[in-house]
Scaffold this active site. Structure first.
Site, mmCIF file in Angstrom:
data_model
loop_
_atom_site.group_PDB
_atom_site.id
_atom_site.type_symbol
_atom_site.label_atom_id
_atom_site.label_comp_id
_atom_site.label_asym_id
_atom_site.label_seq_id
_atom_site.Cartn_x
_atom_site.Cartn_y
_atom_site.Cartn_z
ATOM 1 C CG ASN A 10 -6.673 -2.866 4.931
ATOM 2 O OD1 ASN A 10 -7.417 -2.083 5.889
ATOM 3 N ND2 ASN A 10 -5.356 -2.499 4.835
ATOM 4 C CE LYS A 12 -5.868 -0.538 1.674
ATOM 5 N NZ LYS A 12 -5.094 -0.085 0.608
ATOM 6 C CG HIS A 99 -1.306 -0.675 4.834
ATOM 7 N ND1 HIS A 99 -1.323 0.076 3.900
ATOM 8 C CD2 HIS A 99 -1.988 -1.744 4.410
ATOM 9 C CE1 HIS A 99 -1.954 -0.135 2.968
ATOM 10 N NE2 HIS A 99 -2.421 -1.397 3.080
ATOM 11 C CD GLU A 101 -3.201 2.636 2.260
ATOM 12 O OE1 GLU A 101 -4.114 2.092 2.932
ATOM 13 O OE2 GLU A 101 -3.319 2.153 1.028
ATOM 14 C CD GLU A 171 -0.906 -4.896 1.507
ATOM 15 O OE1 GLU A 171 -1.849 -5.409 1.184
ATOM 16 O OE2 GLU A 171 -0.707 -3.558 2.221
ATOM 17 N N GLY A 177 -4.136 -0.574 -4.919
ATOM 18 C CA GLY A 177 -5.144 0.352 -5.216
ATOM 19 C C GLY A 177 -4.963 1.008 -6.806
ATOM 20 C CB SER A 217 -4.396 -4.589 -7.488
ATOM 21 O OG SER A 217 -4.251 -3.131 -7.486
HETATM 22 P P1 13P Z 1 -6.076 -2.943 -2.758
HETATM 23 O O1 13P Z 1 -6.448 -4.307 -2.874
HETATM 24 O O2 13P Z 1 -7.384 -2.004 -2.971
HETATM 25 O O3 13P Z 1 -4.924 -2.923 -3.739
HETATM 26 O O4 13P Z 1 -5.425 -2.952 -1.417
HETATM 27 C C1 13P Z 1 -4.461 -3.724 -1.000
HETATM 28 C C2 13P Z 1 -4.057 -3.329 0.438
HETATM 29 O O5 13P Z 1 -3.305 -2.295 0.677
HETATM 30 C C3 13P Z 1 -4.515 -4.207 1.800
HETATM 31 O O6 13P Z 1 -3.777 -4.077 2.772
#
Ligand code: 13P
Length: 255
Positions: A10, A12, A99, A101, A171, A177, A217
């Site tokens: 992803n 983002k 997600h 976010e 997640e 992150g 992460s």
């Molecule tokens: P990170 O691997 O940067 O923690 O992000 C995970 C994520 O949100 C994947 O959708």
């Protein structure tokens, strides 16, 4: 029943077109083999889906493409939205929905996640349905009930046949992150609870076929904690998917 692992990157909201083209080519080049026994998916921003299609079509890696979001209508007066038809036309076989976010910054609700998942399934695109708890929810001991409620809501009015195409991504929000990850026991416990919920919804056969990913992460240095877990069938990778060598290392770990 052996489930086919799935590793999805992803990206983002990262990478301009030039940067994306570079990373896509790096990935295609570094991918030493075609992954037959694993699904590898790259989910760049909408603006880079076409470049991704072109790069991966012209090489032998077999990497599939996915989007990071979708709207549930096929067409119409929905300024700024992208429909499942448009994603299908670009060759997307997967699309992330729900997600954390999107839930946090764009007000996405469980009902919206469900509408998106259903629209994708209608068009033969597999939804990657995200769920995960905040640290407060975990500290309150409510992780399992919270996460399984998210999964149940996202799958409303989706039949067992249709659900087989769906993927669940667990997640934990506090792991995204941050460099913090759950212990293998915590991750397995929550993913096992998700599979139990799927069993209640669809019966054992379907629940055993559906794939559950871990995300948050995940990187080459910690993937060994997650890869062997019985209820984890792959990863949804954020930061580490932006570095070709790291993403390839993660693929190797699940192969
Ligand atoms: P990170 O691997 O940067 O923690 O992000 C995970 C994520 O949100 C994947 O959708």
């Amino acid at each position: 029943m052996a489930r086919k692992p799935l590793v999805a990157g992803n990206w983002k909201m990262n990478k301009t077109t030039i940067e994306a083209t570079f990373l896509l080519q790096e990935l295609a080049y570094a991918c030493e083999k075609r992954y037959e026994d694993m699904d590898v998916v790259v989910c760049p921003p909408f603006t880079n889906l076409r470049s991704a299609r072109v790069v991966f079509d012209s090489d032998k890696s077999g990497i599939k493409i996915g989007a990071q979001d979708v709207f549930w209508e096929d067409e119409g007066a929905y300024t700024g939205a992208i429909s499942p038809l448009m994603l299908k036309e670009l060759g997307c076989s997967y699309c992330i929905v729900g997600h954390s976010e999107r839930r946090e910054f764009f007000g996405e609700t469980d009902e919206m996640v469900n509408a998106k998942a259903r629209a994708l399934i209608r068009h033969g695109i597999a939804p990657i349905i995200c769920c995960g708890e905040t640290l407060e929810t975990r500290d309150a001991g409510e992780t399992e009930s919270f996460v399984t409620a998210q999964v149940r809501a996202a799958l409303t009015e989706i039949t067992a046949d249709e659900a087989q195409k769906a993927v669940i991504a667990y997640e934990p929000i506090w792991a995204i992150g941050t460099g913090h990850t759950p212990t293998p026991e915590m991750a397995e416990e929550t993913c096992a609870a998700i599979r139990l919920e799927l069993t209640e919804l669809y019966g054992t056969a379907t629940a055993q076929e559906m794939r559950i990913l871990y995300g948050g992460s995940m990187k080459p240095s910690n993937v060994k904690h997650f890869e062997p877990l019985p209820n984890i069938d792959g990863g949804l990778i954020g930061g580490a998917s932006l570095v070709a060598a790291d993403f390839i290392d993660l693929l190797k770990a699940f192969d």
